[in-house]
Design a protein around this motif. Structure first.
Motif, PDB file in Angstrom:
ATOM      1  N   CYS A  50       0.838  -1.202   0.000  1.00  0.00           N
ATOM      2  CA  CYS A  50       0.000   0.000   0.000  1.00  0.00           C
ATOM      3  C   CYS A  50       0.874   1.253   0.000  1.00  0.00           C
ATOM      4  O   CYS A  50       1.637   1.496   0.928  1.00  0.00           O
ATOM      5  CB  CYS A  50      -0.921   0.013   1.222  1.00  0.00           C
ATOM      6  N   CYS A  71      -6.714   5.765   2.673  1.00  0.00           N
ATOM      7  CA  CYS A  71      -6.703   4.933   1.473  1.00  0.00           C
ATOM      8  C   CYS A  71      -7.251   5.760   0.315  1.00  0.00           C
ATOM      9  O   CYS A  71      -8.361   6.279   0.393  1.00  0.00           O
ATOM     10  CB  CYS A  71      -7.565   3.688   1.681  1.00  0.00           C
ATOM     11  N   LYS A  72      -6.451   5.906  -0.762  1.00  0.00           N
ATOM     12  CA  LYS A  72      -6.926   6.727  -1.874  1.00  0.00           C
ATOM     13  C   LYS A  72      -7.542   5.893  -2.985  1.00  0.00           C
ATOM     14  O   LYS A  72      -7.850   6.419  -4.057  1.00  0.00           O
ATOM     15  CB  LYS A  72      -5.813   7.625  -2.385  1.00  0.00           C
ATOM     16  N   CYS A  74      -6.324   3.250  -4.814  1.00  0.00           N
ATOM     17  CA  CYS A  74      -5.510   2.983  -6.010  1.00  0.00           C
ATOM     18  C   CYS A  74      -5.655   1.554  -6.506  1.00  0.00           C
ATOM     19  O   CYS A  74      -5.389   1.269  -7.661  1.00  0.00           O
ATOM     20  CB  CYS A  74      -4.049   3.288  -5.731  1.00  0.00           C
ATOM     21  N   GLY A  75      -6.022   0.640  -5.622  1.00  0.00           N
ATOM     22  CA  GLY A  75      -6.227  -0.744  -6.043  1.00  0.00           C
ATOM     23  C   GLY A  75      -4.979  -1.603  -6.056  1.00  0.00           C
ATOM     24  O   GLY A  75      -5.027  -2.766  -6.458  1.00  0.00           O
ATOM     25  N   CYS A  77      -3.437  -2.915  -3.548  1.00  0.00           N
ATOM     26  CA  CYS A  77      -3.609  -4.035  -2.613  1.00  0.00           C
ATOM     27  C   CYS A  77      -4.395  -5.179  -3.260  1.00  0.00           C
ATOM     28  O   CYS A  77      -4.019  -6.347  -3.148  1.00  0.00           O
ATOM     29  CB  CYS A  77      -4.278  -3.574  -1.324  1.00  0.00           C
TER      30      CYS A  77
HETATM   31  S1  SF4 Z   1      -6.545   0.840  -2.443  1.00  0.00           S
HETATM   32 FE1  SF4 Z   1      -5.334  -0.494  -1.179  1.00  0.00          FE
HETATM   33  S2  SF4 Z   1      -3.245  -0.100  -1.740  1.00  0.00           S
HETATM   34 FE2  SF4 Z   1      -4.444   1.626  -2.524  1.00  0.00          FE
HETATM   35  S3  SF4 Z   1      -4.390   3.129  -0.915  1.00  0.00           S
HETATM   36 FE3  SF4 Z   1      -6.205   1.928  -0.529  1.00  0.00          FE
HETATM   37  S4  SF4 Z   1      -5.535   0.347   0.874  1.00  0.00           S
HETATM   38 FE4  SF4 Z   1      -3.698   1.248  -0.026  1.00  0.00          FE
END
Ligand code: SF4
Ligand code: SF4
Lengths: 93, 425
Positions: A50, A71-72, A74-75, A77
């Motif tokens: 992440c 958490c932005k 982004c995917g 994870c």
């Molecule tokens: S989508 Fe997942 S990897 Fe991306 S910021 Fe959120 S928790 Fe972190």
């Protein structure tokens, strides 16, 4: 930004007055990661990958937890989880 | 008194300043600085963290990181190395980090050349760094020490580039008077951390520290970027004052006073050479020679190019009849070299001004012996007597300096080339 200040009133060097804990990057998110804790093997891949350090492992409950304030969406994870325990779900408008 | 070349003089000064971090990558003619300094580190003569980085881009990045964490950071580079740092130079100044760097001035490729000219530093003249140009190794030593005080001054907080001419200064042995270690330590003092006011009125230290989390250089768009640049312009303006104050204070300590400019025999001079760096030494020698022949010759050495001491230069030159500005770097397609352009525009609104001509000289380390500078004074004498400027932009020590009219390449198509129309193997 509410009221715009003059060059005499702002700190030098583009110093931000909200630090990264106070600044909620989660407000940008359009997709939210949802964890299936039954599938999750606690391998910690997502914790490492992440880019916002938004995922933590909680030893007391033996589960990973996503901090949705930061958490932005982004995917990364979901992409990296070896057992596909994370799905990205569209945020409601 | 120690026998040192310009590079060693810089390294020795840095040793006495004992910064927390030195991150550097060797490049001719700066290599001696890094080499000598790494010996000080190996011998335990400094407590500096020496980081032998993989490139100049990293050298500046490392210095930025160190300075942002509140450390004193020093680096040194030259030519292609400085060019590789270019991106980071703007970050150092934009983040207002008081880093000190020696730039051992060297020509830029292509064609490849390792010798001294000012092309490297001039390419970075708008990067927001203070630029001081030294005449000799003594001044290199003295300026590295003063640089910390200038850079870290609360009204300035800008990085400082100490420029010394490649080989002419960097590799030439000279007598350098050095201060005792504790005198240097006392002069530069303890590093202080700036405290800034956040827009909400709270104070915060301008440093990366876990107890005071901040982000530096965060995204700054149409709303505030311009304001931050205005702050840098103001800091440069303050630097004009601070460079002089620090130079005076240093003079009180050593007897060697430094300012923004260094006028030589300028009080009654009718003809003057304006120049930066080591050539000023030759020019001063030639001015003496001309004086002995009854010519009122003088030399104005510009020590600080950024900030540009406009008022002092105008004052020093306003009574001169004719002056020659010598540029050791080219601004291709511009009407004159960087120093000339700046001095000419300084006089734009002045009623009393000298006739000005520009000479490009010494590119790629081309020798500039006294007789060439004598020629410059004779050219100026003729201009002052006749009132006729003649060619405004000239080339000193260049073979065949006539205006070019038939210098061009011929083109050939690949087809003709492959069919052997112009020889080949
Ligand atoms: S989508 Fe997942 S990897 Fe991306 S910021 Fe959120 S928790 Fe972190
Ligand atoms: S990567 Fe997948 S399996 Fe591993 S801890 Fe994260 S969610 Fe669980």
């Amino acid at each position: 930004m509410s009221e715009e200040k003059s060059w005499r009133e702002i700190p030098m060097g583009g110093l931000t007055w909200l630090n990264s804990i106070e600044y909620k990057t989660g407000e940008w998110r359009s997709f939210r990661p949802v964890v299936d804790h039954n599938k999750c093997t606690r391998c910690m891949q997502c914790v490492i990958f992440c880019p916002d350090i938004a995922i933590k492992y909680k030893p007391d409950v033996n589960m990973i937890e996503i901090n949705l304030d930061h958490c932005k969406g982004c995917g990364v994870c979901a992409e990296e989880c070896p057992v596909h325990a994370i799905t990205m779900v569209k945020e409601k408008d | 008194m120690m026998g040192m070349n310009g590079d060693t003089a810089c390294a020795y000064a840095v040793k006495q300043c004992n910064p927390e971090v030195v991150a550097a990558y060797p490049i001719t003619p700066q290599t001696i600085i890094v080499e000598v300094f790494s010996e000080y580190v190996a011998n335990g003569e400094v407590t500096t963290e020496f980081i032998p980085v993989e490139s100049e881009h990293s050298a500046m990045s490392t210095s930025i990181g160190a300075a942002a964490a509140g450390a004193r950071a020093y680096t040194a580079s030259a030519s292609q190395g400085l060019a590789l740092m270019y991106e980071m130079l703007y970050i150092a100044s934009g983040l207002r980090l008081p880093i000190v760097m020696t730039c051992v001035n060297r020509a830029l490729s292509a064609p490849i050349n390792i010798h001294g000219d000012h092309s490297d530093a001039m390419g970075a003249r708008d990067s927001g760094w203070i630029q001081l140009y030294c005449e000799n190794s003594q001044e290199a030593y003295d300026t590295v020490i003063q640089a910390w005080r200038i850079a870290e001054h609360k009204d300035v907080l800008l990085p400082v580039m100490v420029n010394i001419d490649g080989f002419i200064l960097s590799h030439t042995l000279e007598n350098v008077a050095v201060l005792p270690d504790d005198a240097v330590k006392k002069f530069i003092g303890e590093k202080k951390i700036p405290v800034v006011k956040k827009p909400n009125g709270e104070l915060t230290p301008y440093v990366l520290h876990p107890d005071y989390p901040v982000s530096m250089g965060a995204i700054d768009l149409q709303d505030y970027y311009f304001e931050h640049k205005r702050q840098q312009a103001e800091a440069m303006k303050h630097a004009l004052r601070v460079i002089k104050e620090v130079g005076e204070e240093y003079g009180g300590l050593t007897g060697r006073r430094y300012g923004l400019i260094d006028p030589y025999m300028m009080n009654d001079a009718e003809l003057a050479i304006v120049v930066m760096g080591s050539t000023a030494g030759t020019a001063k020698y030639v001015a003496d020679l001309m004086r002995s022949k009854g010519v009122k010759a003088g030399v104005l050495r510009v020590r600080s190019f950024r900030p540009f001491p406009r008022d002092e230069i105008v004052k020093a030159l306003s009574k001169v009849k004719a002056c020659a500005v010598l540029d050791r770097s080219m601004s291709f397609g511009s009407y004159g070299g960087p120093l000339f352009v700046e001095i000419r525009s300084s006089f734009c609104y002045e009623c009393q001004k000298p006739i000005m001509i520009n000479y490009y000289y010494g590119l790629g380390g081309r020798d500039t012996p006294p007789h060439l500078l004598e020629d410059v004074f004779y050219d100026l004498k003729k201009i002052a007597e006749t009132g006729k400027t003649g060619e405004e932009i000239r080339y000193l020590g260049l073979r065949d300096d006539r205006e070019a009219d038939n210098y061009k390449a011929e083109l050939i198509s690949f087809k003709d080339l492959n069919e052997g129309k112009i020889g080949g193997r």
